[in-house]
Design an enzyme around this catalytic site. Structure first.
Site, PDB file in Angstrom:
ATOM      1  N   ASP A 190       0.844  -1.191   0.000  1.00 44.23           N
ATOM      2  CA  ASP A 190       0.000   0.000   0.000  1.00 44.23           C
ATOM      3  C   ASP A 190       0.879   1.242   0.000  1.00 44.23           C
ATOM      4  O   ASP A 190       1.044   1.930   1.018  1.00 44.23           O
ATOM      5  CB  ASP A 190      -0.934  -0.028   1.206  1.00 44.23           C
ATOM      6  CG  ASP A 190      -1.889  -1.212   1.144  1.00 44.23           C
ATOM      7  OD1 ASP A 190      -2.382  -1.510   0.040  1.00 44.23           O
ATOM      8  OD2 ASP A 190      -2.125  -1.852   2.182  1.00 44.23           O
ATOM      9  N   ASP A 239      -5.350  -5.772  -6.981  1.00 45.96           N
ATOM     10  CA  ASP A 239      -6.512  -5.615  -6.110  1.00 45.96           C
ATOM     11  C   ASP A 239      -7.311  -4.366  -6.491  1.00 45.96           C
ATOM     12  O   ASP A 239      -7.343  -3.379  -5.761  1.00 45.96           O
ATOM     13  CB  ASP A 239      -6.043  -5.550  -4.652  1.00 45.96           C
ATOM     14  CG  ASP A 239      -7.188  -5.648  -3.659  1.00 45.96           C
ATOM     15  OD1 ASP A 239      -8.283  -6.101  -4.063  1.00 45.96           O
ATOM     16  OD2 ASP A 239      -6.981  -5.280  -2.487  1.00 45.96           O
ATOM     17  N   LYS A 244     -10.636  -4.426  -7.068  1.00 49.80           N
ATOM     18  CA  LYS A 244     -12.003  -4.549  -6.530  1.00 49.80           C
ATOM     19  C   LYS A 244     -13.049  -4.039  -7.529  1.00 49.80           C
ATOM     20  O   LYS A 244     -13.895  -3.198  -7.204  1.00 49.80           O
ATOM     21  CB  LYS A 244     -12.138  -3.810  -5.196  1.00 49.80           C
ATOM     22  CG  LYS A 244     -11.250  -4.357  -4.083  1.00 49.80           C
ATOM     23  CD  LYS A 244     -11.514  -3.637  -2.771  1.00 49.80           C
ATOM     24  CE  LYS A 244     -10.689  -4.201  -1.642  1.00 49.80           C
ATOM     25  NZ  LYS A 244      -9.246  -3.905  -1.759  1.00 49.80           N
ATOM     26  N   ASP A 261     -19.060  -3.047 -11.273  1.00 51.04           N
ATOM     27  CA  ASP A 261     -19.708  -2.228 -12.303  1.00 51.04           C
ATOM     28  C   ASP A 261     -20.713  -3.091 -13.061  1.00 51.04           C
ATOM     29  O   ASP A 261     -20.908  -4.266 -12.740  1.00 51.04           O
ATOM     30  CB  ASP A 261     -18.647  -1.650 -13.259  1.00 51.04           C
ATOM     31  CG  ASP A 261     -18.981  -0.240 -13.721  1.00 51.04           C
ATOM     32  OD1 ASP A 261     -20.132  -0.034 -14.172  1.00 51.04           O
ATOM     33  OD2 ASP A 261     -18.120   0.635 -13.618  1.00 51.04           O
ATOM     34  N   ASN A 310     -20.887  -5.391 -18.778  1.00 50.84           N
ATOM     35  CA  ASN A 310     -20.009  -5.092 -19.902  1.00 50.84           C
ATOM     36  C   ASN A 310     -18.737  -4.384 -19.452  1.00 50.84           C
ATOM     37  O   ASN A 310     -17.630  -4.728 -19.878  1.00 50.84           O
ATOM     38  CB  ASN A 310     -20.741  -4.224 -20.929  1.00 50.84           C
ATOM     39  CG  ASN A 310     -19.886  -3.944 -22.149  1.00 50.84           C
ATOM     40  OD1 ASN A 310     -19.596  -4.842 -22.936  1.00 50.84           O
ATOM     41  ND2 ASN A 310     -19.454  -2.696 -22.305  1.00 50.84           N
ATOM     42  N   THR A 311     -18.878  -3.407 -18.569  1.00 50.43           N
ATOM     43  CA  THR A 311     -17.713  -2.672 -18.071  1.00 50.43           C
ATOM     44  C   THR A 311     -16.821  -3.574 -17.242  1.00 50.43           C
ATOM     45  O   THR A 311     -15.582  -3.494 -17.317  1.00 50.43           O
ATOM     46  CB  THR A 311     -18.167  -1.457 -17.239  1.00 50.43           C
ATOM     47  OG1 THR A 311     -18.993  -0.623 -18.040  1.00 50.43           O
ATOM     48  CG2 THR A 311     -16.970  -0.656 -16.745  1.00 50.43           C
ATOM     49  N   THR A 370     -13.093  -6.312   5.585  1.00 46.11           N
ATOM     50  CA  THR A 370     -12.769  -6.640   6.977  1.00 46.11           C
ATOM     51  C   THR A 370     -12.901  -5.436   7.905  1.00 46.11           C
ATOM     52  O   THR A 370     -12.770  -5.586   9.126  1.00 46.11           O
ATOM     53  CB  THR A 370     -11.348  -7.227   7.084  1.00 46.11           C
ATOM     54  OG1 THR A 370     -10.433  -6.369   6.395  1.00 46.11           O
ATOM     55  CG2 THR A 370     -11.295  -8.608   6.476  1.00 46.11           C
ATOM     56  N   ARG A 404      -3.522  -9.252  11.950  1.00 42.37           N
ATOM     57  CA  ARG A 404      -2.923  -8.297  12.876  1.00 42.37           C
ATOM     58  C   ARG A 404      -2.147  -9.049  13.952  1.00 42.37           C
ATOM     59  O   ARG A 404      -2.544 -10.138  14.370  1.00 42.37           O
ATOM     60  CB  ARG A 404      -4.004  -7.420  13.532  1.00 42.37           C
ATOM     61  CG  ARG A 404      -4.659  -6.458  12.529  1.00 42.37           C
ATOM     62  CD  ARG A 404      -3.660  -5.427  12.046  1.00 42.37           C
ATOM     63  NE  ARG A 404      -4.179  -4.509  11.052  1.00 42.37           N
ATOM     64  CZ  ARG A 404      -4.044  -4.651   9.747  1.00 42.37           C
ATOM     65  NH1 ARG A 404      -3.458  -5.730   9.251  1.00 42.37           N
ATOM     66  NH2 ARG A 404      -4.487  -3.738   8.915  1.00 42.37           N
ATOM     67  N   GLY A 452      -0.340  -6.348   5.135  1.00 40.25           N
ATOM     68  CA  GLY A 452       0.220  -5.063   4.752  1.00 40.25           C
ATOM     69  C   GLY A 452       0.971  -4.407   5.877  1.00 40.25           C
ATOM     70  O   GLY A 452       2.148  -4.659   6.099  1.00 40.25           O
TER      71      GLY A 452
END
Length: 225
Positions: free
Chosen positions: A11, A60, A62, A65, A68-69, A117, A177, A205
């Site tokens: 990230d 990633d 995500k 839509d 088609n998109t 999450t 975590r 991350g």
């Protein structure tokens, strides 16, 4: 040191940040996850550059839509050298089937995002959902299974339930975590707990990247029985 269950969530925003991070830890992880913070600012050439680390790349995005998109967005990943991509399961069965067919043609594995999450029951209720998190995840997993996706993104708390109803789906689990760390993640477990629950792949991350990444990943790997 190598653990096949860990994808590092990169990230970051700049190419230098991600290259410096991966130079340091690429031998200790099995894959690279690039998210919105990175992919919205970097060029296709820069994304392809990550292939030099010879690790599968998890895009990633995500995607969420109309059909088609969604399908055209999946097709656009063809030349990025990525192995996985995420789509929201709320796209619905018809769109997910079409997207999965497009993905298979370019040797891309689709992972369906269930419930983030950072959400708990009251968050779903505030959005107008009648189901609690567990029931909503269960419904979405049934859709992922019917669409024949490769896997799902889920909290470690739902792994056992998912494996019972859809044993072929791979569970990629963020929300990892260490100790009592508090942030925007709410449905969490430690790396060792998630592995014991049956996670196929840990997505980690900040517990790796914040501070000393080399030392952090060493401690995470040592914590896994």
């Amino acid at each position: 040191m190598m653990n096949k269950n860990i994808f590092v969530a990169c990230d970051v925003s700049s190419q230098k940040e991600i290259i410096d991070l991966l130079e340091l830890i690429h031998n200790d992880v099995s894959g690279i996850k690039i998210g919105l913070q990175y992919i919205t600012q970097r060029s296709p050439e820069e994304i392809r550059e990550l292939s030099k680390f010879k690790k599968p790349i998890f895009y990633d995005g995500k995607f969420f839509d109309i059909k088609n998109t969604l399908v055209e967005s999946i097709k656009s990943l063809k030349n990025l050298n990525v192995s996985y991509a995420t789509v929201h399961l709320l796209n619905g069965l018809d769109a997910l089937k079409a997207a999965n067919q497009a993905a298979q043609k370019i040797n891309l594995k689709l992972l369906g995002v269930s419930i983030l999450t950072s959400f708990i029951d009251k968050d779903l209720k505030s959005l107008g959902f009648n189901n609690n998190v567990k029931d909503q995840v269960k419904r979405l997993i049934e859709i992922a299974m019917e669409a024949d996706l490769h896997g799902v993104i889920c909290s470690p708390l739902e792994i056992k339930m998912i494996k019972e109803i859809a044993p072929k789906l791979k569970c990629f689990t963020p929300g990892i975590r260490m100790g009592n760390a508090k942030d925007d993640q709410k449905r969490t477990m430690t790396a060792n707990e998630a592995v014991k629950e049956g996670s196929d792949c840990l997505i980690i991350g900040r517990p790796i990247t914040k501070g000393n990444p080399k030392e952090n990943i060493k401690n995470i790997l040592l914590s896994i029985d």
